[in-house]
Design a protein around this motif. Structure first.
Motif, PDB file in Angstrom:
ATOM      1  N   VAL A 109       1.938  -2.360  -3.112  1.00  0.00           N
ATOM      2  CA  VAL A 109       2.741  -1.264  -2.124  1.00  0.00           C
ATOM      3  C   VAL A 109       1.702  -1.278  -0.838  1.00  0.00           C
ATOM      4  CG1 VAL A 109       3.582   0.888  -1.593  1.00  0.00           C
ATOM      5  CG2 VAL A 109       4.134  -0.125  -3.931  1.00  0.00           C
ATOM      6  N   LEU A 110       0.334  -0.950  -1.038  1.00  0.00           N
ATOM      7  CA  LEU A 110      -0.488  -0.743  -0.177  1.00  0.00           C
ATOM      8  C   LEU A 110      -0.633  -2.020   0.947  1.00  0.00           C
ATOM      9  CD1 LEU A 110      -3.675   0.875  -2.028  1.00  0.00           C
ATOM     10  CD2 LEU A 110      -2.157   1.869   0.071  1.00  0.00           C
ATOM     11  N   LEU A 111      -0.458  -3.177   0.363  1.00  0.00           N
ATOM     12  CA  LEU A 111      -0.514  -4.544   1.174  1.00  0.00           C
ATOM     13  C   LEU A 111       0.903  -4.660   1.790  1.00  0.00           C
ATOM     14  CD1 LEU A 111      -2.042  -6.918  -1.425  1.00  0.00           C
ATOM     15  CD2 LEU A 111      -3.072  -6.019   0.705  1.00  0.00           C
ATOM     16  N   ALA A 112       1.957  -4.170   1.200  1.00  0.00           N
ATOM     17  CA  ALA A 112       3.262  -4.252   1.719  1.00  0.00           C
ATOM     18  C   ALA A 112       3.383  -3.565   3.074  1.00  0.00           C
ATOM     19  CB  ALA A 112       4.265  -4.034   0.957  1.00  0.00           C
ATOM     20  N   THR A 113       2.944  -2.268   2.895  1.00  0.00           N
ATOM     21  CA  THR A 113       3.103  -1.219   3.932  1.00  0.00           C
ATOM     22  C   THR A 113       2.220  -1.718   5.010  1.00  0.00           C
ATOM     23  OG1 THR A 113       1.456   0.352   2.629  1.00  0.00           O
ATOM     24  CG2 THR A 113       3.837   0.861   2.505  1.00  0.00           C
ATOM     25  N   LEU A 114       0.965  -2.125   4.791  1.00  0.00           N
ATOM     26  CA  LEU A 114      -0.075  -2.453   5.839  1.00  0.00           C
ATOM     27  C   LEU A 114       0.639  -3.649   6.761  1.00  0.00           C
ATOM     28  CD1 LEU A 114      -2.821  -2.490   7.070  1.00  0.00           C
ATOM     29  CD2 LEU A 114      -3.815  -4.181   5.332  1.00  0.00           C
ATOM     30  N   PHE A 115       1.024  -4.755   5.972  1.00  0.00           N
ATOM     31  CA  PHE A 115       1.550  -5.910   6.573  1.00  0.00           C
ATOM     32  C   PHE A 115       2.844  -5.566   7.168  1.00  0.00           C
ATOM     33  CE2 PHE A 115      -0.327  -8.627   2.967  1.00  0.00           C
ATOM     34  CZ  PHE A 115      -1.816  -8.713   4.004  1.00  0.00           C
ATOM     35  N   ALA A 116       3.687  -4.474   6.904  1.00  0.00           N
ATOM     36  CA  ALA A 116       4.617  -4.095   7.589  1.00  0.00           C
ATOM     37  C   ALA A 116       4.461  -3.469   9.010  1.00  0.00           C
ATOM     38  CB  ALA A 116       6.007  -3.303   6.637  1.00  0.00           C
ATOM     39  N   ALA A 117       3.593  -2.535   8.855  1.00  0.00           N
ATOM     40  CA  ALA A 117       3.134  -1.700   9.821  1.00  0.00           C
ATOM     41  C   ALA A 117       2.459  -2.665  11.062  1.00  0.00           C
ATOM     42  CB  ALA A 117       1.983  -0.817   9.555  1.00  0.00           C
TER      43      ALA A 117
ATOM     44  N   LYS B 229       4.267  -3.939  14.856  1.00  0.00           N
ATOM     45  CA  LYS B 229       3.364  -3.763  15.961  1.00  0.00           C
ATOM     46  C   LYS B 229       3.377  -2.312  15.902  1.00  0.00           C
ATOM     47  CE  LYS B 229       4.708  -8.162  18.313  1.00  0.00           C
ATOM     48  NZ  LYS B 229       3.425  -8.872  17.418  1.00  0.00           N
ATOM     49  N   PHE B 230       3.156  -1.382  14.943  1.00  0.00           N
ATOM     50  CA  PHE B 230       2.768  -0.187  15.210  1.00  0.00           C
ATOM     51  C   PHE B 230       1.314   0.084  15.553  1.00  0.00           C
ATOM     52  CE2 PHE B 230       6.542   0.515  12.333  1.00  0.00           C
ATOM     53  CZ  PHE B 230       7.119   1.636  13.000  1.00  0.00           C
ATOM     54  N   ASN B 231       0.790   1.122  16.452  1.00  0.00           N
ATOM     55  CA  ASN B 231      -0.600   1.185  16.522  1.00  0.00           C
ATOM     56  C   ASN B 231      -1.326   1.683  15.393  1.00  0.00           C
ATOM     57  OD1 ASN B 231      -0.301   4.162  16.418  1.00  0.00           O
ATOM     58  ND2 ASN B 231       0.177   4.450  18.477  1.00  0.00           N
ATOM     59  N   LYS B 232      -2.871   1.816  15.574  1.00  0.00           N
ATOM     60  CA  LYS B 232      -3.290   1.892  14.375  1.00  0.00           C
ATOM     61  C   LYS B 232      -3.043   3.467  13.669  1.00  0.00           C
ATOM     62  CE  LYS B 232      -6.111  -0.306  12.973  1.00  0.00           C
ATOM     63  NZ  LYS B 232      -5.934  -1.467  12.005  1.00  0.00           N
ATOM     64  N   GLU B 233      -2.873   4.562  14.511  1.00  0.00           N
ATOM     65  CA  GLU B 233      -2.651   5.598  14.135  1.00  0.00           C
ATOM     66  C   GLU B 233      -1.363   5.863  13.209  1.00  0.00           C
ATOM     67  OE1 GLU B 233      -3.438   5.043  17.293  1.00  0.00           O
ATOM     68  OE2 GLU B 233      -5.608   6.138  16.999  1.00  0.00           O
ATOM     69  N   ASP B 234      -0.233   5.046  13.678  1.00  0.00           N
ATOM     70  CA  ASP B 234       1.018   4.976  12.927  1.00  0.00           C
ATOM     71  C   ASP B 234       0.770   4.271  11.765  1.00  0.00           C
ATOM     72  OD1 ASP B 234       2.115   6.625  14.901  1.00  0.00           O
ATOM     73  OD2 ASP B 234       3.120   4.871  15.864  1.00  0.00           O
ATOM     74  N   GLU B 235      -0.064   3.225  11.752  1.00  0.00           N
ATOM     75  CA  GLU B 235      -0.289   2.164  10.628  1.00  0.00           C
ATOM     76  C   GLU B 235      -0.799   2.995   9.688  1.00  0.00           C
ATOM     77  OE1 GLU B 235      -3.888  -0.660   9.598  1.00  0.00           O
ATOM     78  OE2 GLU B 235      -2.683  -1.299  11.118  1.00  0.00           O
ATOM     79  N   ILE B 236      -1.964   4.277   9.735  1.00  0.00           N
ATOM     80  CA  ILE B 236      -2.435   4.843   8.678  1.00  0.00           C
ATOM     81  C   ILE B 236      -1.461   5.596   8.251  1.00  0.00           C
ATOM     82  CG2 ILE B 236      -4.153   6.747   8.354  1.00  0.00           C
ATOM     83  CD1 ILE B 236      -5.835   5.342  10.734  1.00  0.00           C
ATOM     84  N   THR B 237      -0.635   6.282   8.957  1.00  0.00           N
ATOM     85  CA  THR B 237       0.285   6.941   8.415  1.00  0.00           C
ATOM     86  C   THR B 237       1.291   6.487   7.511  1.00  0.00           C
ATOM     87  OG1 THR B 237       0.467   8.764  10.307  1.00  0.00           O
ATOM     88  CG2 THR B 237       2.672   8.561   9.040  1.00  0.00           C
ATOM     89  N   ILE B 238       1.975   5.027   7.803  1.00  0.00           N
ATOM     90  CA  ILE B 238       2.715   4.244   7.241  1.00  0.00           C
ATOM     91  C   ILE B 238       1.956   3.977   5.658  1.00  0.00           C
ATOM     92  CG2 ILE B 238       3.973   1.880   6.835  1.00  0.00           C
ATOM     93  CD1 ILE B 238       4.419   2.504  10.084  1.00  0.00           C
TER      94      ILE B 238
ATOM     95  N   ARG C 144      11.468   4.762  13.767  1.00  0.00           N
ATOM     96  CA  ARG C 144      11.068   3.636  13.104  1.00  0.00           C
ATOM     97  C   ARG C 144      10.050   3.791  12.044  1.00  0.00           C
ATOM     98  NH1 ARG C 144       8.250   0.880  16.662  1.00  0.00           N
ATOM     99  NH2 ARG C 144       8.568  -1.359  15.465  1.00  0.00           N
ATOM    100  N   LEU C 145       9.328   4.643  12.479  1.00  0.00           N
ATOM    101  CA  LEU C 145       7.925   4.998  11.466  1.00  0.00           C
ATOM    102  C   LEU C 145       8.589   5.490  10.081  1.00  0.00           C
ATOM    103  CD1 LEU C 145       4.560   6.362  12.169  1.00  0.00           C
ATOM    104  CD2 LEU C 145       6.067   7.636  10.477  1.00  0.00           C
TER     105      LEU C 145
END
Length: 327
Positions: A245-253, A257-266, A69-70
């Motif tokens: 793109v930064l905002l889109a990836t942040l909102f998508a993560a 419902k990805f956790n914080k560590e996965d959000e950072i990767t995305i 998913r990530l």
């Protein structure tokens, strides 16, 4: 304040790349020197992708692959969202997007993500480093095929892609990369043990490509086609693109419902574009007369993404430290 200024300082390698542009503008390769630089550039490009193939660990590809998913979200940002946004920017009126730089913006959108800086920023921000390695590696592997294909589909009206370009991709990028992978059991340890020297070769090759490209572009009159105002417009467009793109990836993560560590990767993998892959690929795909114009958006966007992500990584790290103290 000092830490913020340290993260915002320009990358010395970007300074060297800009220096190549200045050198080519003052002393371009002309006459008999031009074919020699052209041949050296082709050899350098092939060498870069051979080294990439030889350095790439199969374990790094496999590690984290199950986090599909990530990886799908990162790849969607890299090869779907970015191209669509760049197409939109390129289609804006000439008063906003200079026509001479529009093809370079489209090509920027087709590029894969970075590997080194994505991993570095993820590590600083306390993100999922293993997933970052897998996503960035997958992006670059797929980029060898997807970037030329996307360029063919999106840039055909500008004549930027042809059968000859496809043949060049195979001969100068794909075959050296495969050769590096095949020979990795024998040459991989030797190359990894000399990582610093190999890094100089890798970066030196890109400097050569930039100098050769801008030499021909200067001879063809690039600076009569691009003004200082055009460069300012390009800078603003790249800032807007990165912010979107930064905002889109942040909102998508967060929406998935990805956790914080996965959000950072995305956020970090999905918002990057690779200068290291982009310059050699552009050198293969585009004729010298247009190559300088193609490279300008990549160079500008690369520096902006480094500066912005350095600040973001610091903010993530500070939040992680604060959470650790309160828990």
């Amino acid at each position: 304040m000092v830490g913020l200024l340290r993260r915002l300082k320009p990358d010395w390698y970007i300074i060297l790349i800009v220096s190549m542009v200045v050198l080519a503008s003052i002393l371009p390769a002309r006459g008999a020197a031009a074919p020699a630089f052209g041949l050296a550039t082709k050899i350098a490009i092939a060498l870069v992708f051979f080294l990439h193939g030889a350095k790439l660990s199969r374990e790094a590809v496999i590690k984290g692959v199950t986090h599909w998913r990530l990886h799908l979200l990162v790849l969607a940002a890299t090869f779907i969202l970015f191209p669509l946004l760049c197409l939109g920017l390129a289609a804006l009126p000439g008063a906003i997007t200079p026509a001479a730089l529009a093809p370079g913006l489209i090509f920027l959108g087709c590029l894969p993500s970075t590997i080194q800086s994505s991993i570095g920023f993820t590590a600083v921000a306390r993100g999922n480093v293993a997933a970052t390695v897998a996503s960035a590696t997958a992006s670059n592997l797929l980029g060898i095929a997807l970037t030329p294909l996307l360029a063919a589909m999106l840039m055909h009206t500008q004549g930027g892609f042809s059968l000859h370009s496809a043949q060049s991709i195979v001969l100068q990028l794909l075959l050296p990369f495969i050769a590096g992978q095949v020979l990795r059991p024998w040459v991989g340890p030797w190359i990894i043990a000399r990582a610093k020297a190999v890094g100089y070769v890798d970066r030196g090759s890109i400097l050569l490509v930039v100098y050769s490209a801008f030499s021909e572009a200067v001879v063809q009159g690039i600076w009569t086609k691009v003004s200082a105002l055009d460069l300012v417009r390009l800078l603003i467009l790249c800032v807007v693109l990165l912010a979107a793109v930064l905002l889109a990836t942040l909102f998508a993560a967060r929406a998935f419902k990805f956790n914080k560590e996965d959000e950072i990767t995305i956020v970090f993998c999905g918002s990057k574009k690779s200068l290291a892959s982009g310059v050699p690929m552009a050198g293969v795909l585009f004729p010298g007369a247009t190559l300088g114009l193609i490279l300008l958006p990549i160079m500008v966007f690369h520096q902006i993404q480094l500066m912005a992500c350095a600040v973001i990584a610091g903010a993530y790290a500070k939040r992680a430290d604060s959470d650790a103290q309160t828990s």
